[in-house]
Scaffold this active site. Structure first.
Site, PDB file in Angstrom:
ATOM      1  CG  HIS A 132      -1.726   1.329   1.261  1.00 62.35           C
ATOM      2  ND1 HIS A 132      -2.686   1.655   0.338  1.00 62.35           N
ATOM      3  CD2 HIS A 132      -1.661   2.371   2.118  1.00 62.35           C
ATOM      4  CE1 HIS A 132      -3.189   2.845   0.635  1.00 62.35           C
ATOM      5  NE2 HIS A 132      -2.585   3.300   1.707  1.00 62.35           N
ATOM      6  CG  ASP A 162      -0.435   6.629   1.562  1.00 62.64           C
ATOM      7  OD1 ASP A 162      -1.535   6.168   1.193  1.00 62.64           O
ATOM      8  OD2 ASP A 162      -0.089   6.682   2.753  1.00 62.64           O
ATOM      9  CG  ASP A 173      -5.379   4.637   4.197  1.00 59.01           C
ATOM     10  OD1 ASP A 173      -6.217   5.033   5.020  1.00 59.01           O
ATOM     11  OD2 ASP A 173      -4.251   5.142   4.074  1.00 59.01           O
ATOM     12  CG  HIS A 177      -6.323   7.569   0.075  1.00 58.14           C
ATOM     13  ND1 HIS A 177      -6.088   6.437  -0.668  1.00 58.14           N
ATOM     14  CD2 HIS A 177      -5.429   7.532   1.091  1.00 58.14           C
ATOM     15  CE1 HIS A 177      -5.108   5.749  -0.121  1.00 58.14           C
ATOM     16  NE2 HIS A 177      -4.683   6.400   0.947  1.00 58.14           N
TER      17      HIS A 177
END
Length: 749
Positions: free
Chosen positions: A88, A90, A200, A411
């Site tokens: 994951h 970002d 997330d 996000h």
């Protein structure tokens, strides 16, 4: 920066010692977590025997003892954890996009090495944008990754271009996320993802099930709902139903995380925390360093091997997402149903933080939509050859523009929760997308009108209903014209005489505006003290018992979150209101004055100093033929931990309010009957919100805001925040935005 190398060492791995340290680590965790259970004592006794054997100099004997212990399997009814490696990354957060590209390379390369040493390893990566970066900047690495994709070990998941915000993007943006994500995976790997993978993000729109089904997806995975501050979500496996009745299978990994490390503690917690015990036999267990990337490590894979089938723990088996969801689908008849949005009871300050991101996003979504619409018209007007040339080039440019917008919807970018360095580049991407949309719109307009031989000025209406509006005839000049255009069409620039000119009068310090559709009264402080449909007796702000309510209260609140500054706005901020357009507030206010007096536009203006270096000015406009009273705002904002809102205390009695979302609208309660209701003090909506009784009501519109509150008869719109972390200067600049209000009779329009 310069660093001096003072020492370098070379070491050789002792594989036997490494194996023993991993054995003892897991045995210690089992003993620590399972004692006083007999299985805990067995682990402790085995570890003690191993230590004695090692002390005696027999390392290989200690290895045998460990193998004997771990070979004792689990029961057949034991819960299974589907171990899925992930990292994951970002796309931007505490680092810019440029650093993410390097994170992708480092993470992907390390996972290829892990797969060489542990052939059972399964690794997944979402966000097609990150795969595309790998291809563009690290082509040799990408070729090696493709081999493992073909082998079924290195798997693209999620279907989308980025892991976007789950609330703010438009419905069309959601569709484009899926479209461009799947297009990349299909083109590069011949793979179509089967799931929406969004672990997330800060809440999930009630339209997501419908959008997923539209794209052929029926599987959804996330874990962020475990962060809710007030109420614990009741399921980890459930059928999620959207606004139109569309349903998907939803799974939340019960470990409440996407970066676990395959420890005994995590495995036992995952099993204990599962909210659907007895209803499902398998749960996702997402392991690997995440957020900043990295992914699984050798130590994690070693622990996984020992815990694969160890008595006292759930089974931990490597699985692909497809294997996991296939097993869940076989059990979904056991699952409960959840209808509507998945509201995260935290991080609702992200609907407002970094206002420029929201405004540019809204503008880009509208501009690209209009460009595509005009392009389709132009193709119909042109001959085959010219149409093909225009379409081919324009579609390539629009794809690039869309991908810039979609990347910015990540996000931590669109919600405003990243460091300051990422936003100049994000603004540049939006600006480039807007320029592309404008250029293509102009090309399309030239093609449309050139084909017809028309040179007369015209107005174009890209919406699906007829419009009659006042426009400026010369940009920057106060010269107006009332014009009309048919649905999804154009008309030549022909002025219309309004059936009822706008009037404005001042009576005892109250300014009365009327255009035959709307009757509004504004006092000298800029407060809206009366609003009704012209000719109708029901007033939004005046009660029959002569109680006086008001709208357009500009209120500033203290905004000191408990945990996450840019992310959160807590309910206790509502205890600190300061109405800035109130005589007793102490703010330096310039009272309302008339700027335009009709017949096409009536305009009032006022302003107030919010602080030593913050100012707020507002033009209030009513146009001929418009049912909307508009508030144009210019703000210089340099506050510290404050939130600014426009609040409307209405005379409308309703237990629910409606909020515009992607391709629909959502009802939410205006009361606080339950803890679930009270947690929705700050909610996400798009272009409008409405509070209505069966036969009349009140609507607020806006051009770039997403944070709303509906409590009792009060409806409010969040305008600006001033968090200090992770971007100390977030929103410390000039802002321009507008909102409008409309009374209406009958049901919500």
């Amino acid at each position: 920066m310069m660093f001096a190398l003072s020492k370098a060492e070379i070491a050789q791995l002792d594989s036997v010692v490494y194996t023993l340290t991993r054995d003892l680590e897991v045995l210690y965790e089992l003993a620590d977590r399972l004692i006083p259970d007999q299985r805990g004592y067995q682990a402790l006794y085995t570890a003690n025997q191993m230590i004695n054997t090692i002390i005696s100099g027999d390392d290989s004997g200690a290895v045998v003892l460990a193998k004997q212990y771990f070979s004792k399997g689990n029961g057949t009814r034991c819960h299974t954890l589907a171990a899925i490696g992930n990292c994951h990354i970002d796309s931007a957060w505490l680092w810019p996009f440029s650093e993410t590209k390097r994170k992708v390379a480092r993470s992907f390369a390390s996972q290829l090495k892990i797969m060489e040493d542990y052939p059972e390893h399964i690794f997944v990566a979402s966000q097609a944008q990150q795969w595309a970066w790998c291809k563009e900047y690290f082509s040799e690495l990408f070729d090696r990754v493709k081999l493992q994709v073909a082998a079924g070990k290195f798997l693209p998941v999620g279907s989308t271009w980025t892991e976007m915000d789950g609330n703010i993007p438009s419905g069309e943006s959601f569709i484009r996320q899926f479209f461009f994500g799947q297009k990349f995976y299909q083109t590069e790997f011949g793979v179509t993802c089967k799931e929406f993978w969004l672990p997330d993000t800060f809440g999930y729109s009630a339209q997501i099930p419908a959008l997923m089904r539209h794209m052929g997806l029926q599987r959804f995975l996330t874990q962020k709902m475990s962060w809710s501050l007030i109420n614990k979500f009741p399921h980890h496996n459930f059928i999620w139903e959207g606004l139109d009745g569309s349903t998907v299978l939803a799974h939340f990994p019960p470990g409440d995380s996407y970066h676990m490390f395959l420890t005994v503690e995590e495995a036992l917690w995952t099993q204990q925390n599962l909210r659907d015990k007895g209803r499902s036999s398998v749960s996702a267990f997402l392991f690997g360093y995440g957020d900043g990337g990295g992914g699984p490590t050798q130590d994690m894979l070693e622990r996984r091997q020992r815990l694969a089938n160890t008595d006292g723990c759930p089974k931990i088996q490597m699985m692909t997402p497809d294997d996991l969801f296939t097993q869940l689908e076989s059990e979904q008849h056991n699952f409960c149903r959840w209808v509507g949005e998945l509201f995260l009871e935290l991080h609702n300050g992200t609907y407002t933080t970094q206002a420029a991101m929201k405004k540019l996003c809204r503008q880009a979504e509208f501009a690209i939509r209009d460009a595509e619409l005009l392009l389709s018209f132009a193709v119909a007007f042109l001959g085959p050859s010219a149409a093909a040339t225009l379409l081919q080039q324009s579609m390539l440019e629009l794809e690039v523009a869309w991908k810039k917008v979609l990347l910015n919807q990540f996000h931590d970018v669109l919600p405003g929760s990243g460091i300051g360095i990422i936003y100049p580049q994000a603004e540049q991407y939006y600006t480039e997308a807007l320029t592309t949309a404008s250029d293509i719109s102009n090309l399309a307009i030239d093609a449309i009108f050139g084909a017809s031989g028309t040179t007369s000025p015209a107005v174009i209406n890209s919406l699906q209903w007829p419009r009659e509006e006042v426009i400026k005839t010369i940009e920057g000049a106060e010269e107006y014209m009332l014009v009309s255009a048919p649905p999804v069409g154009y008309s030549f620039l022909t002025p219309i005489t309004p059936s009822t000119p706008v009037s404005i009068n001042e009576v005892d310090g109250v300014f009365i505006l009327d255009n035959g559709l709307v009757h509004a009264e504004i006092n000298s402080l800029g407060l809206l003290v009366s609003l009704k449909v012209t000719g109708d007796g029901r007033d939004v702000f005046k009660k029959e018992d002569s109680t006086q309510l008001s709208g357009n209260q500009i209120i500033i609140y203290d905004d000191e979150p408990l945990y996450w500054d840019a992310w959160d706005i807590m309910d206790y901020h509502l205890e600190t209101p300061k109405v800035v357009n109130d005589l007793n507030s102490g703010f330096n206010l310039t009272p309302v004055s008339i700027v335009e007096s009709g017949p096409l536009i009536a305009k009032l203006s006022w302003g107030v100093d919010l602080g030593s270096s913050s100012t707020f000015s507002q033009d209030i406009e009513l146009s001929a033929s418009s049912p909307i009273l508009t508030f144009n705002n210019t703000v210089t904002w340099h506050e510290d931990h404050k939130v600014l809102k426009a609040v409307f205390d209405t005379n409308v009695q309703s237990s629910k309010a409606n909020f515009d979302i992607q391709f629909g609208h959502l009802e939410r309660p205006t009361h606080m009957n339950t803890s679930w209701d009270s947690a929705r003090y700050e909610v996400c909506g798009h272009k409008w919100a409405d509070i209505s009784e069966p036969e009349w009501g009140f609507t607020i519109f806006n051009d770039s805001k997403y944070g709303w509150m509906a409590r009792g008869q009060q409806l409010s719109l969040s305008l600006l925040r001033s968090p200090k972390a992770p971007d100390y200067f977030a929103d410390m600049k000039d802002h321009a935005f507008k909102y409008g209000v409309m009374p209406h009779t009958g049901k919500m329009p």
